[in-house]
Write an enzyme that holds these catalytic residues in place. Structure first.
Site, PDB file in Angstrom:
ATOM      1  N   LEU A  94       0.776  -1.268  -0.079  1.00  0.00           N
ATOM      2  CA  LEU A  94      -0.152   0.090  -0.007  1.00  0.00           C
ATOM      3  C   LEU A  94       0.923   1.190   0.020  1.00  0.00           C
ATOM      4  O   LEU A  94       1.837   1.096   0.396  1.00  0.00           O
ATOM      5  CB  LEU A  94      -1.029   0.100   1.181  1.00  0.00           C
ATOM      6  N   LYS A 130      -2.532  -1.398  11.674  1.00  0.00           N
ATOM      7  CA  LYS A 130      -1.399  -1.925  10.769  1.00  0.00           C
ATOM      8  C   LYS A 130      -0.457  -2.782  11.649  1.00  0.00           C
ATOM      9  O   LYS A 130       0.518  -2.344  12.183  1.00  0.00           O
ATOM     10  CB  LYS A 130      -0.856  -0.811   9.912  1.00  0.00           C
ATOM     11  N   GLU A 176      -0.884 -11.381   8.581  1.00  0.00           N
ATOM     12  CA  GLU A 176       0.452 -10.803   9.028  1.00  0.00           C
ATOM     13  C   GLU A 176       0.991 -11.385  10.446  1.00  0.00           C
ATOM     14  O   GLU A 176       0.250 -11.612  11.385  1.00  0.00           O
ATOM     15  CB  GLU A 176       0.259  -9.364   9.594  1.00  0.00           C
ATOM     16  N   LYS A 211       1.344   6.090   8.625  1.00  0.00           N
ATOM     17  CA  LYS A 211       2.246   5.689   9.332  1.00  0.00           C
ATOM     18  C   LYS A 211       2.489   6.545  10.304  1.00  0.00           C
ATOM     19  O   LYS A 211       2.576   7.905  10.266  1.00  0.00           O
ATOM     20  CB  LYS A 211       3.542   5.625   8.578  1.00  0.00           C
ATOM     21  N   CYS A 216      33.344  -9.117  41.062  1.00  0.00           N
ATOM     22  CA  CYS A 216      34.624 -10.010  41.661  1.00  0.00           C
ATOM     23  C   CYS A 216      35.906  -9.269  41.992  1.00  0.00           C
ATOM     24  O   CYS A 216      36.603  -9.693  42.948  1.00  0.00           O
ATOM     25  CB  CYS A 216      35.056 -11.067  40.816  1.00  0.00           C
ATOM     26  N   CYS A 230      36.257  -8.966  32.077  1.00  0.00           N
ATOM     27  CA  CYS A 230      36.657  -9.453  33.134  1.00  0.00           C
ATOM     28  C   CYS A 230      37.029 -10.769  32.752  1.00  0.00           C
ATOM     29  O   CYS A 230      36.596 -11.813  32.067  1.00  0.00           O
ATOM     30  CB  CYS A 230      35.620  -9.531  34.220  1.00  0.00           C
TER      31      CYS A 230
END
Length: 659
Positions: free
Chosen positions: A84, A114, A170, A310, A404, A419
């Site tokens: 699209l 979407k 989807e 979007k 440590c 380390c």
């Protein structure tokens, strides 16, 4: 149980599992708990193993994955799976409406979220799921049927089904599943997926469906591609119909006549998108009526009857309060930014990884700075830049391990600060999780929660301690019990017979993955052979190199490593390689690429022959390719090999070379 009894029981279990799977994954209204569902699934698996002829292709047991695939076959889409046109403003939505109304009067629009995932096609004949494929380029995709069968919300059989139906959906990874996957990847110090969409795509294209099955993928069906035996007039009607057949249809779809109402719905979806259990990156607007769609038509790239709005990514500034250091399984010190809480994409965040010293230096990050944080469709926030410096010095990762107290070193030609103490307590939990993982010693039932409980109760301090555990010690842990304890003891016993390559990989030697572990085991044959190997001998292995060889030697030169190996030997673990260097290595140093259809062998058989004779296979052609083995209907790889002057073998010539 005889065959007839088993046949009836398989039918009962299949019907029950399909019903309860639909209740749980599609309707979100379960009637039984997970334990009861798993009990029925395990009973069905056992019956199908006892009577293989009762295993149907669409059995619910396919949800757990089948045999690994050599490759994905191409699928030509009868109906194009197009994309699209994206729009980014409300003005563009209004312009879309004006264009539509120039052609059709009084359109009705369907607005739906979407989903940010991977588009696939599902085909059903007489109600049975027969094929699933990826979108690909819209015209040609890949056959991923075996992997899609593991997605529990995809019905394997439809009720009241038409003769043929193809739908588009989807595939996505729910946020909770993504969080779990990233956490596991970080514990194994693997590079985590950046976002749920990448995770879904990578999971669906796994060659091994069993891996896909563990990724907890889901699907929303959003379009009807083909339908035989029934006529539908609009998009909403098709969504309602697909829902009635048992599909997990896109939620929240609504119809509107006025474009103002469409825009209001887009805003509403955007305002609430962070409350969904899945990622969305926009909203889709479609003309509902199929006849009107025909009138509107399409451009060369997009249909004129739909657009995808979007949503923009979110970025916010916050004050950096402090930087926390975490020690990983291989000793790498990872800095994490702790900043004043901000709301991004609907969730409150106050932490973001700073990766390494190079990342900090590049951006000039200091405690007290105001930083810009982004969460653009990604679960993991990222620090984008420093907006305002607070006057402090650029942060330096400490030269002493916070767990440590040992000195840290920055590796040559690398960004990581490490380390070097193999007994560092911060590394213990992650080391054990990696040791027991599926690709390493594959100790079933010894997951992160159980390992954490063993460490908390001071029952294990190294991998060797696992093999000294007693059933009563395990049974005393929360959520275990006698049966779980007995199963774990049996799994530990079973793991002792693993090939040497699995044990080498389980050690978690830096930069030594499964492939490198297999090369080492195959070359030196035994643990003693590997311990005695020089750096030069290791680096001479094709595919290793000087740096990897140094990491191997660093591990085996540690007294703690040798002590661990001696304890594992005493516990009865296998220290021999199942497969060693071939006596006949005539193909050593050669790389083969396979293409086309072979008449006398499968590709896996050819690959086994090449590896047995010391050669390698690759999936792509390059100037480094030694030979292309071309069968019938060879395609683009043959053309590329000819352009690069790569020698081309027929099947007969390959057999002559390797007989």
């Amino acid at each position: 149980m005889d065959f007839e009894q088993a046949k009836r029981r398989v039918a009962e279990l299949t019907a029950a599992l399909e019903y309860h799977s639909n209740r749980y994954y599609v309707l979100d209204d379960p009637e039984i708990d997970d334990e009861e569902y798993d009990r029925m699934m395990h009973e069905l698996i056992a019956l199908e193993e006892q009577y293989p002829e009762l295993h149907a292709e669409n059995s619910p047991t396919s949800r757990v994955g089948g045999q690994a695939l050599n490759q994905f076959e191409s699928v030509v889409h009868t109906v194009q799976m197009g994309s699209l046109q994206d729009v980014f403003s409300e003005e563009e939505i209004e312009e879309f409406d004006r264009r539509v109304r120039e052609t059709v009067p009084d359109p009705v629009y369907v607005v739906e979220p979407k989903i940010d995932g991977l588009s696939v096609s599902l085909e059903y004949r007489d109600g049975v799921f027969v094929r699933g494929s990826t979108r690909g380029d819209g015209l040609v995709g890949e056959d991923v049927t075996a992997n899609l069968r593991t997605v529990r919300s995809i019905p394997l059989k439809l009720t009241d089904a038409p003769a043929f139906i193809e739908v588009r959906g989807e595939v996505y990874m729910p946020r909770r599943s993504f969080d779990e996957l990233v956490k596991a990847q970080e514990e194994r110090e693997e590079k985590p997926f950046k976002n749920p969409r990448n995770a879904a795509a990578g999971s669906l294209r796994q060659k091994n469906p069993k891996v896909t099955a563990t990724r907890k993928l889901d699907i929303f069906v959003f379009n009807l591609q083909q339908l035989e035996g029934r006529a539908l007039t609009g998009h909403r009607e098709s969504l309602d119909y697909m829902k009635s057949l048992g599909f997990h249809v896109i939620p929240g779809y609504q119809c509107y006549r006025e474009i103002g109402d469409v825009i209001a719905r887009i805003r509403e979806i955007g305002e609430h998108r962070d409350g969904y259990g899945y990622e969305i990156d926009g909203a889709v607007v479609k003309v509902d009526d199929f006849a009107q769609r025909e009138l509107l038509g399409a451009t060369a790239k997009y249909p004129k009857w739909a657009v995808a709005f979007k949503y923009p990514p979110e970025e916010k500034a916050s004050k950096l309060l402090s930087i926390e250091i975490n020690v990983g399984r291989t000793g790498v010190l990872t800095p994490t930014a702790l900043f004043e809480p901000i709301t991004l994409a609907g969730t409150t965040v106050s932490r973001a990884t700073l990766h390494n010293q190079d990342f900090i230096d590049e951006k000039g990050i200091a405690v007290g700075d105001t930083i810009l944080v982004r969460k653009a469709g990604e679960i993991i926030p990222e620090v984008r830049a420093v907006v305002e410096h607070g006057g402090g010095e650029v942060y330096r990762i400490p030269s002493v391990c916070p767990a440590c107290g040992s000195h840290t070193v920055r590796e040559e030609d690398a960004a990581a600060v490490v380390c070097v103490n193999p007994d560092c307590p911060a590394q213990l939990l992650r080391n054990l999780i990696h040791f027991a993982s599926r690709d390493a010693m594959d100790i079933e039932g010894l997951g992160p929660a159980v390992i954490e409980a063993l460490v908390e109760h001071d029952l294990v301090h190294s991998a060797a301690d696992l093999y000294d555990l007693k059933a009563e010690q395990i049974a005393a842990l929360d959520r275990m019990g006698e049966k779980s304890a007995a199963n774990l003891i049996a799994a530990l016993e079973k793991s002792k017979a693993n090939d040497l390559s699995r044990l080498v990989f389980a050690f978690g030697i830096k930069n030594i993955g499964q492939k490198a572990a297999k090369l080492l085991a195959r070359r030196f044959g035994s643990m003693d052979g590997l311990i005695g190997a020089s750096r030069e001998e290791i680096s001479a292995i094709d595919g290793m190199g000087d740096l990897m060889a140094q990491y191997v030697r660093d591990f085996f030169d540690q007294p703690q490593s040798l002590h661990l190996i001696e304890r594992l030997k005493a516990a009865g673990l296998n220290m021999q390689a199942e497969e060693t260097e071939p006596e006949d290595a005539r193909l050593a140093g050669l790389t083969f690429v396979l293409t086309g259809t072979l008449s006398t062998m499968t590709r896996s058989e050819v690959q086994a022959i090449i590896e047995k004779l010391g050669g390698k296979t690759s999936s792509s052609i390059s100037k480094k390719t030694s030979y292309l083995l071309a069968g019938e209907d060879a395609g683009s790889k043959l053309t590329k090999a000819q352009s690069l002057d790569v020698p081309i073998l027929t099947e007969a010539e390959f057999l002559e070379m390797t007989k």
